[in-house]
Scaffold this active site. Structure first.
Site, PDB file in Angstrom:
ATOM      1  CD  GLU A  93      -3.001  -1.059   2.223  1.00  0.00           C
ATOM      2  OE1 GLU A  93      -4.190  -1.251   1.932  1.00  0.00           O
ATOM      3  OE2 GLU A  93      -2.616  -0.863   3.390  1.00  0.00           O
TER       4      GLU A  93
ATOM      5  CB  CYS B 221       2.959   7.477   3.240  1.00  0.00           C
ATOM      6  SG  CYS B 221       3.506   6.283   4.465  1.00  0.00           S
TER       7      CYS B 221
ATOM      8  CB  CYS C 276       7.488  -5.499   8.993  1.00  0.00           C
ATOM      9  SG  CYS C 276       8.821  -4.582   9.806  1.00  0.00           S
TER      10      CYS C 276
ATOM     11  CB  CYS D 107       6.399  -2.523  16.434  1.00  0.00           C
ATOM     12  SG  CYS D 107       8.097  -2.241  15.880  1.00  0.00           S
TER      13      CYS D 107
ATOM     14  CB  CYS E   4       3.101  -1.730  14.015  1.00  0.00           C
ATOM     15  SG  CYS E   4       3.223  -1.598  12.224  1.00  0.00           S
TER      16      CYS E   4
ATOM     17  CD  GLU F 211      13.478  -0.350   9.832  1.00  0.00           C
ATOM     18  OE1 GLU F 211      12.679   0.044  10.676  1.00  0.00           O
ATOM     19  OE2 GLU F 211      14.293   0.432   9.265  1.00  0.00           O
TER      20      GLU F 211
ATOM     21  CG  HIS G 188       6.934   4.402  19.054  1.00  0.00           C
ATOM     22  ND1 HIS G 188       6.337   5.533  18.542  1.00  0.00           N
ATOM     23  CD2 HIS G 188       7.212   3.615  17.987  1.00  0.00           C
ATOM     24  CE1 HIS G 188       6.256   5.424  17.226  1.00  0.00           C
ATOM     25  NE2 HIS G 188       6.778   4.277  16.861  1.00  0.00           N
TER      26      HIS G 188
ATOM     27  CB  CYS H 178       0.749   5.989  11.490  1.00  0.00           C
ATOM     28  SG  CYS H 178       1.131   7.633  11.014  1.00  0.00           S
TER      29      CYS H 178
HETATM   30  N1  SAH Z   1       9.283   0.454   9.919  1.00  0.00           N
HETATM   31  C1  SAH Z   1       9.524   1.847   9.967  1.00  0.00           C
HETATM   32  C2  SAH Z   1       8.671   2.575   8.971  1.00  0.00           C
HETATM   33  C3  SAH Z   1       7.189   2.556   9.288  1.00  0.00           C
HETATM   34  S1  SAH Z   1       6.761   4.179   9.670  1.00  0.00           S
HETATM   35  C4  SAH Z   1       9.353   2.352  11.364  1.00  0.00           C
HETATM   36  O1  SAH Z   1       8.846   1.593  12.194  1.00  0.00           O
HETATM   37  O2  SAH Z   1       9.760   3.476  11.641  1.00  0.00           O
HETATM   38  C5  SAH Z   1       5.237   4.078  10.376  1.00  0.00           C
HETATM   39  C6  SAH Z   1       5.172   4.878  11.663  1.00  0.00           C
HETATM   40  O3  SAH Z   1       3.885   4.655  12.230  1.00  0.00           O
HETATM   41  C7  SAH Z   1       6.188   4.373  12.688  1.00  0.00           C
HETATM   42  O4  SAH Z   1       6.607   5.415  13.528  1.00  0.00           O
HETATM   43  C8  SAH Z   1       5.347   3.411  13.468  1.00  0.00           C
HETATM   44  O5  SAH Z   1       5.918   3.139  14.704  1.00  0.00           O
HETATM   45  C9  SAH Z   1       4.028   4.129  13.528  1.00  0.00           C
HETATM   46  N2  SAH Z   1       2.900   3.235  13.805  1.00  0.00           N
HETATM   47  C10 SAH Z   1       2.831   1.908  13.605  1.00  0.00           C
HETATM   48  N3  SAH Z   1       1.621   1.426  14.018  1.00  0.00           N
HETATM   49  C11 SAH Z   1       0.927   2.496  14.462  1.00  0.00           C
HETATM   50  C12 SAH Z   1      -0.389   2.644  14.974  1.00  0.00           C
HETATM   51  N4  SAH Z   1      -1.211   1.615  15.079  1.00  0.00           N
HETATM   52  N5  SAH Z   1      -0.792   3.868  15.334  1.00  0.00           N
HETATM   53  C13 SAH Z   1       0.033   4.940  15.179  1.00  0.00           C
HETATM   54  N6  SAH Z   1       1.278   4.860  14.690  1.00  0.00           N
HETATM   55  C14 SAH Z   1       1.735   3.648  14.340  1.00  0.00           C
HETATM   56 FE1  SF4 Z   2       7.799  -2.953  11.103  1.00  0.00          FE
HETATM   57 FE2  SF4 Z   2       7.828  -0.292  11.532  1.00  0.00          FE
HETATM   58 FE3  SF4 Z   2       5.602  -1.716  11.995  1.00  0.00          FE
HETATM   59 FE4  SF4 Z   2       7.711  -1.983  13.603  1.00  0.00          FE
HETATM   60  S1  SF4 Z   2       6.453  -0.115  13.311  1.00  0.00           S
HETATM   61  S2  SF4 Z   2       6.458  -3.676  12.763  1.00  0.00           S
HETATM   62  S3  SF4 Z   2       9.387  -1.791  12.167  1.00  0.00           S
HETATM   63  S4  SF4 Z   2       6.580  -1.417  10.030  1.00  0.00           S
END
Ligand code: SAH
Ligand code: SF4
Length: 379
Positions: free
Chosen positions: A101, A114, A121, A125, A128, A177, A232, A350
């Site tokens: 996406e 974006c 991934c 996390c 996420c 990532e 975070h 996000c």
């Molecule tokens: N893998 C990389 C790139 C993804 S960026 C990274 O983790 O940085 C996406 C951003 O959205 C990251 O900061 C991630 O931590 C955040 N994110 C992931 N799940 C989310 C959620 N459910 N609500 C808000 N932010 C979230």
């Molecule tokens: Fe992967 Fe980024 Fe989601 Fe963590 S926040 S699971 S590194 S996409």
């Protein structure tokens, strides 16, 4: 991009995603001089042309010769959704049937695309949605550039210097990532930022990482783009749970790598992303610790209200709690820190991205808890 076959049976090489040097190598194999690279580059990335026959600055026989060897690929759009707030989400399908996406977020002063760097991934996390999907594979440079090309097509944004062009910024904040796919990401960024092509300046490109410390320096040195860190949490104990890569590269190492990031002392600020999770990381004590932690690093802070997904184990902090947290951050001199969730009606916010195969049904989407969003946060 589909692997295309010429009527002669030859497999065609897709030019999209090749760096200038690689394009030159491909063309010189055909005996073409170097100045052809610039001409073809212009057609590909300035004009957005996909048909060699239309590349009218090239002699006709040359156009034919190119068409026998090469193709200008485009991703297949499996679905396009438009949110009430103007956000657009595309599900793109690659040649092997995998999907990822890409999201477009219009704002008053900019339009941000974006982009995804991986399908799924490897990291997990816990807040996420992408993290619940295992890694299928890295995206190629062509597939990363392809997301931008397809979005520019959909928004009728050629030539690339068109007045008022909708996409001014790129963030690598989609699925995956990026620092676990740095070779392909770096190549793609070279293509995207080339000022005779798509021409989105490196200053307007931001790569977000969960904290792959050993790759951070190379990222800065090779790409020169802005860095965002998915922080975070302010203690290792909490970050170990939220962002498990922290067990490998704890906070002290991560922050040192930020201090050492190339260009950071040249007014290139690092963005710290901080997802607001109720009763977990959202206290005033946490806010104060956050300010202390990043002291001395030229920084921006981005508070992201948690975007829920069905089955997600967390709740978003209350608006009042977010405001109080933001107050501490602002008092420390960091401006407008709350990121307004965009496109949540189409699950484009996000952390909500996933592949079609694992996509949510409408019924599940409707079951998501509503979240109050004070209008004073709207920028
Ligand atoms: N893998 C990389 C790139 C993804 S960026 C990274 O983790 O940085 C996406 C951003 O959205 C990251 O900061 C991630 O931590 C955040 N994110 C992931 N799940 C989310 C959620 N459910 N609500 C808000 N932010 C979230
Ligand atoms: Fe992967 Fe980024 Fe989601 Fe963590 S926040 S699971 S590194 S996409």
């Amino acid at each position: 991009m589909m692997a295309e076959i010429h009527t002669s049976g030859a497999v065609l090489t897709d030019l999209i995603g090749l760096t200038r040097d690689e394009l030159t190598t491909e063309l010189s194999a055909l005996g073409l001089p170097t100045f052809r690279t610039g001409q073809i580059w212009h057609w590909l990335y300035h004009r957005g042309e996909t048909d060699f026959a239309e590349m009218t600055t090239l002699a006709k026989p040359l156009r034919g010769q190119l068409a026998e060897r090469f193709t200008v690929g485009r991703l297949e759009t499996a679905r396009e959704q438009r949110s009430v707030d103007g956000t657009i989400k595309w599900l793109f399908r690659f040649a092997d049937g995998n999907e990822a996406e890409t999201v477009y977020i219009p704002e008053e002063d900019r339009g941000t695309l974006c982009v995804s760097s991986q399908i799924g991934c490897t990291l997990t996390c816990s807040f996420c949605h992408t993290g619940t999907q295992r890694l299928v594979r890295n995206l190629t440079s062509g597939e990363i550039v392809g997301q931008v090309m397809a979005a520019l097509d959909a928004m009728e944004s050629w030539p690339s210097n068109k007045e008022g062009r909708p996409i001014t910024n790129i963030v690598l904040m989609g699925m995956g990532e990026p620092l676990y796919n740095l070779d392909n990401v770096a190549k793609a960024l070279k293509v995207i930022s080339d000022n005779e092509g798509i021409s989105i300046s490196k200053r307007r490109i931001t790569l977000s990482t969960s904290g792959v410390v050993p790759e951070m320096h190379r990222c800065g040195a090779e790409t020169g783009v802005n860095l965002a860190i998915s922080l975070h949490a302010v203690t290792d104990a909490v970050r170990d749970i939220l962002v498990p890569i922290n067990k490998k590269y704890p906070l002290a190492d991560l922050l040192q790598a930020c201090r050492d990031y190339p260009g950071v002392h040249n007014a290139r600020r690092i963005t710290f992303e901080y997802v607001m999770l109720k009763d977990l990381n959202d206290s005033i004590t946490d806010a104060r610790a956050l300010v202390r932690l990043i002291k001395g690093i030229p920084a921006k802070i981005n508070l992201i209200p948690f975007n829920p997904w069905p089955g997600s184990p967390y709740e978003c902090s209350d608006p009042a709690t977010i405001e109080a947290f933001a107050g501490v951050i602002m008092a420390a001199g960091y401006p407008s820190p709350v990121r307004r969730p965009r496109g949540s009606d189409i699950l484009a916010a996000c952390g909500q991205l996933k592949s079609e195969s694992q996509r949510l049904r409408k019924r599940d989407r409707e079951a998501l808890p509503p979240r109050p969003w004070p209008s004073r946060w709207n920028r």
